[in-house]
Design an enzyme around this catalytic site. Structure first.
Site, PDB file in Angstrom:
ATOM      1  N   GLU A  32     -37.719  -1.571  23.137  1.00 51.13           N
ATOM      2  CA  GLU A  32     -39.334  -1.257  23.211  1.00 51.13           C
ATOM      3  C   GLU A  32     -40.378  -2.676  22.527  1.00 51.13           C
ATOM      4  OE1 GLU A  32     -40.096   2.636  21.685  1.00 51.13           O
ATOM      5  OE2 GLU A  32     -42.598   1.952  21.290  1.00 51.13           O
TER       6      GLU A  32
ATOM      7  N   ARG B 232     -23.593   1.500  16.463  1.00 48.46           N
ATOM      8  CA  ARG B 232     -25.126   0.321  16.237  1.00 48.46           C
ATOM      9  C   ARG B 232     -24.733  -0.048  15.273  1.00 48.46           C
ATOM     10  NH1 ARG B 232     -30.755   1.104  15.401  1.00 48.46           N
ATOM     11  NH2 ARG B 232     -30.889   2.135  16.904  1.00 48.46           N
TER      12      ARG B 232
ATOM     13  N   LYS C 222     -36.737  -1.318  12.521  1.00 49.39           N
ATOM     14  CA  LYS C 222     -38.160  -1.908  13.269  1.00 49.39           C
ATOM     15  C   LYS C 222     -39.434  -1.324  12.202  1.00 49.39           C
ATOM     16  CE  LYS C 222     -37.469  -1.972  17.841  1.00 49.39           C
ATOM     17  NZ  LYS C 222     -38.333  -2.010  19.289  1.00 49.39           N
TER      18      LYS C 222
HETATM   19  P1  ATP Z   1     -34.397   0.437  15.535  1.00 49.20           P
HETATM   20  O1  ATP Z   1     -34.356   1.629  15.875  1.00 49.20           O
HETATM   21  O2  ATP Z   1     -34.825  -0.705  14.808  1.00 49.20           O
HETATM   22  O3  ATP Z   1     -36.039   0.805  15.866  1.00 49.20           O
HETATM   23  P2  ATP Z   1     -34.554   0.328  18.582  1.00 49.20           P
HETATM   24  O4  ATP Z   1     -33.415   0.903  18.653  1.00 49.20           O
HETATM   25  O5  ATP Z   1     -35.820   1.382  18.698  1.00 49.20           O
HETATM   26  O6  ATP Z   1     -34.385   0.000  16.898  1.00 49.20           O
HETATM   27  P3  ATP Z   1     -34.948  -0.495  20.798  1.00 49.20           P
HETATM   28  O7  ATP Z   1     -36.089  -1.492  21.231  1.00 49.20           O
HETATM   29  O8  ATP Z   1     -35.427   0.531  21.609  1.00 49.20           O
HETATM   30  O9  ATP Z   1     -35.106  -0.025  19.137  1.00 49.20           O
HETATM   31  O10 ATP Z   1     -33.623  -1.415  21.176  1.00 49.20           O
HETATM   32  C1  ATP Z   1     -33.012  -1.637  22.208  1.00 49.20           C
HETATM   33  C2  ATP Z   1     -32.166  -1.598  22.483  1.00 49.20           C
HETATM   34  O11 ATP Z   1     -31.303  -2.092  21.164  1.00 49.20           O
HETATM   35  C3  ATP Z   1     -31.431  -0.385  22.629  1.00 49.20           C
HETATM   36  O12 ATP Z   1     -30.477   0.162  23.585  1.00 49.20           O
HETATM   37  C4  ATP Z   1     -31.138  -0.042  21.170  1.00 49.20           C
HETATM   38  O13 ATP Z   1     -29.814   1.257  21.455  1.00 49.20           O
HETATM   39  C5  ATP Z   1     -30.361  -1.481  20.814  1.00 49.20           C
HETATM   40  N1  ATP Z   1     -29.891  -1.466  19.100  1.00 49.20           N
HETATM   41  C6  ATP Z   1     -31.229  -0.761  18.439  1.00 49.20           C
HETATM   42  N2  ATP Z   1     -30.348  -1.307  17.246  1.00 49.20           N
HETATM   43  C7  ATP Z   1     -29.214  -1.696  17.493  1.00 49.20           C
HETATM   44  C8  ATP Z   1     -28.683  -2.066  16.184  1.00 49.20           C
HETATM   45  N3  ATP Z   1     -28.323  -2.066  14.805  1.00 49.20           N
HETATM   46  N4  ATP Z   1     -27.072  -1.835  17.091  1.00 49.20           N
HETATM   47  C9  ATP Z   1     -26.459  -2.220  18.224  1.00 49.20           C
HETATM   48  N5  ATP Z   1     -28.165  -1.892  19.363  1.00 49.20           N
HETATM   49  C10 ATP Z   1     -28.991  -1.712  18.849  1.00 49.20           C
HETATM   50 MG    MG Z   2     -35.940   3.026  20.796  1.00 47.78          MG
END
Ligand code: ATP
Ligand code: MG
Length: 578
Positions: free
Chosen positions: A44, A278, A288
């Site tokens: 996102e 994760r 984020k």
């Molecule tokens: P955050 O939880 O840090 O705000 P998010 O999951 O909302 O991050 P996205 O932009 O939706 O961030 O993530 C894009 C992709 O990266 C998704 O498929 C998510 O599952 C993966 N991702 C995000 N954080 C991690 C992590 N710590 N380890 C592995 N994959 C991750």
């Molecule tokens: Mg997300």
């Protein structure tokens, strides 16, 4: 959609086998997707990518490469309030920096807004969705809990025609933000809360970074994500564990659309979601929301502050994409949440830089050393090895003269036990130069040592004694007249506690910020050639660690050096001492 590979191979280390790779291999054996492997990385655009994303990127792009498939970059841009073109640009730069290429397969969920809307109309027509006039608060209060079923909305049984009319008017902008939603009509008593009539659309009169003001209703992430995969023909939809409970909802949407004849053309299968744990790292926050808070609150200088766990922060700090890729693959893919010790990442970097970073000498806390028996006004060039790990890196000349700088720590007037560096009467080797013996010190009126005086032995030129005499210590130095003066920034963990989020009730993780995470040395003395070091160049300063020329604040002829990582893992040493 063609299945041609579009991502040339950057993988230097083969990824170990894991349960996701086994699933993909089995699907290929079974012919489930006729041999297709199509994955996607779906960020996102509401922040910069962090090291956790690198794990997901390496997994998704890696799987595609290993299976002659392809990986899409798709922006899940369904929330205009938080998204921005700046984030889109930074995400693309970061994925490229890691060495991956999505070819022509760049997508945006916002490209599917019309299709998603048409599907919403389809579900509404068949009584599977309804317009609800409850507020977000009321919806969440009536949702029940894990032990209590939810209460049905009073609007749940609205007639289809009324729903269609209201949905159309929602879309046309007749209603104010938050006044109505479109909800899926599933099961208010489902043990899975995600199935209790989830919201599909909300009203938000907000400017979208790509669709502008075309839309004033926006799909919820859950209503967009699964179908976006479906539209793109994604075979293996890989995401993190928190989406496990959302999978039944994604399947419900897709199954019902398919039953109603709405399946996308040319996609004879549905995406299959698999979840993995994760990445979490010690001394690091990877949410984020929190990273944004660190930036907005001025706790760091920006998203690319070298202390940030963002890919742009690591890049500026001097990390190589290879070391991050190696780390991301080495932590493996599992179903169990765990916290990885940050020293594993640092060690991956040390291994990489050890092989490729040229060595230089730099004095961070200078103390003057005067060689009394060296001729005034003379200097000579000595040969120094550029990288003992890489003979092809050759040698360089460094100037030597009567007045040098050495490290404050390399001299003790009254040495502690086992101190092998310079002390009165003791002889040490100046790296690549000569043996010197300390004869006296000069002090100022406060008794602070201002100069150390030595004599040198001209017969030891190059650092070895022809008579076989040995010295116990070798110290680094820089010629005072020739030195390049530079700012050096020493970084440490941004948080002082292994788990930054471990705080007493009511306290913020911000109380765990490490007040010493940045120490600025304004007048380090470096080998003269470093004055011309270019942005982004990496060096090992002997005995100090690896340094990288800051890409943002350096000026031509005035490089600023970021310490990327020290030579040893000083924190684990501290832990052991405790
Ligand atoms: P955050 O939880 O840090 O705000 P998010 O999951 O909302 O991050 P996205 O932009 O939706 O961030 O993530 C894009 C992709 O990266 C998704 O498929 C998510 O599952 C993966 N991702 C995000 N954080 C991690 C992590 N710590 N380890 C592995 N994959 C991750
Ligand atoms: Mg997300």
């Amino acid at each position: 959609m063609s299945n041609a590979p579009s991502n040339p191979a950057p993988t230097p280390t083969p990824a170990p086998g894991d349960f996701i790779r086994e699933i993909v291999a089995q699907d290929n054996t079974d012919g489930k997707y006729a041999g297709r492997v199509i994955t996607r990385f779906p960020p996102e655009p509401n922040g910069y990518l962090h090291i956790g994303h690198a794990k997901s990127i390496c997994l998704n792009f890696g799987l595609a490469l290993e299976n002659n498939g392809r990986c899409h970059l798709r922006f899940d841009d369904t929330n205009p309030a938080k998204e921005d073109q700046e984030y889109v640009d930074s995400i693309m730069a970061d994925v490229r920096w890691l060495g991956f290429n999505w070819g022509k397969h760049l997508y945006y969920a916002s490209d599917y807004f019309q299709q998603l809307y048409d599907w919403a109309v389809l579900l509404t027509k068949s009584g599977l969705a309804y317009v609800c006039d409850l507020s977000a608060d009321q919806i969440s209060r009536m949702r029940g809990s894990l032990t209590q079923p939810g209460a049905p909305s009073p609007y749940r049984d609205r007639p289809v025609d009324e729903n269609l009319d209201l949905l159309n008017r929602m879309r046309n902008g007749e209603f104010s933000d938050g006044s109505r939603t479109l909800r899926a009509k599933i099961d208010m008593a489902s043990p899975n809360l995600n199935l209790r009539d989830p919201v599909m659309y909300r009203i938000a009169h907000a400017e979208h970074h790509r669709t502008g003001s075309k839309w004033c209703i926006y799909p919820m992430y859950d209503w967009a994500h699964g179908q976006s995969d479906w539209i793109e023909g994604v075979t293996h939809s890989i995401c993190t564990l928190e989406f496990e409970n959302h999978r039944p909802l994604y399947n419900w949407f897709i199954d019902n659309i398919a039953k109603l004849g709405g399946a996308p053309q040319n996609i004879p299968y549905q995406p299959n979601q698999t979840e993995f744990a994760r990445l979490n790292l010690t001394y690091t926050v990877l949410s984020k929301r929190k990273l944004l808070e660190l930036v907005k609150g001025g706790h760091v200088s920006g998203w690319d502050d070298p202390r940030m766990p963002t890919l742009s922060g690591f890049r500026r700090r001097g990390y190589t994409p290879e070391s991050i890729g190696h780390f991301a693959r080495s932590v493996g893919v599992t179903k169990f949440d765990s916290v990885i010790d940050i020293s594993r990442l640092e060690n991956a970097l040390r291994d990489d830089l050890n092989k490729r970073a040229p060595r230089r000498m730099g004095v961070l806390n200078p103390l003057k050393l005067v060689i009394d028996n060296y001729p005034d006004g003379q200097s000579e060039d000595l040969d120094a090895v550029n990288n003992p790990e890489d003979p092809s890196a050759g040698t360089r000349k460094i100037p030597f003269s009567k007045v040098l700088y050495i490290e404050q720590d390399d001299f003790r007037e009254v040495p502690p036990p086992k101190y092998h560096r310079l002390t009165p009467g003791q002889e040490v080797r100046l790296r690549y130069a000569f043996f010197v013996r300390c004869t006296s010190v000069s002090k100022d009126e406060n008794g602070v040592i201002t100069e150390v005086h030595c004599t040198y032995d001209p017969a030891t030129r190059g650092g070895d004694s022809p008579d076989g005499r040995k010295v116990k210590g070798t110290i680094h130095w820089v010629s005072a007249d020739h030195a390049a003066e530079a700012e050096v920034r020493l970084y440490d963990h941004l948080f002082k506690q292994e788990d930054p989020n471990d705080v007493p009730d009511g306290q913020s993780y911000l109380t765990n910020l490490n007040p010493n995470s940045l120490v600025v040395i304004s007048n380090a003395k470096l080998e003269p050639s470093l004055k011309e070091a270019a942005n982004g160049e990496r060096y090992q300063f002997e005995r100090h660690g690896y340094f990288c020329v800051d890409m943002r604040d350096s000026k031509p002829g005035k490089p600023i050096f970021n310490r990327t990582v020290s030579l040893k893992d000083t924190w684990s040493k501290l832990e052991k001492k405790k």
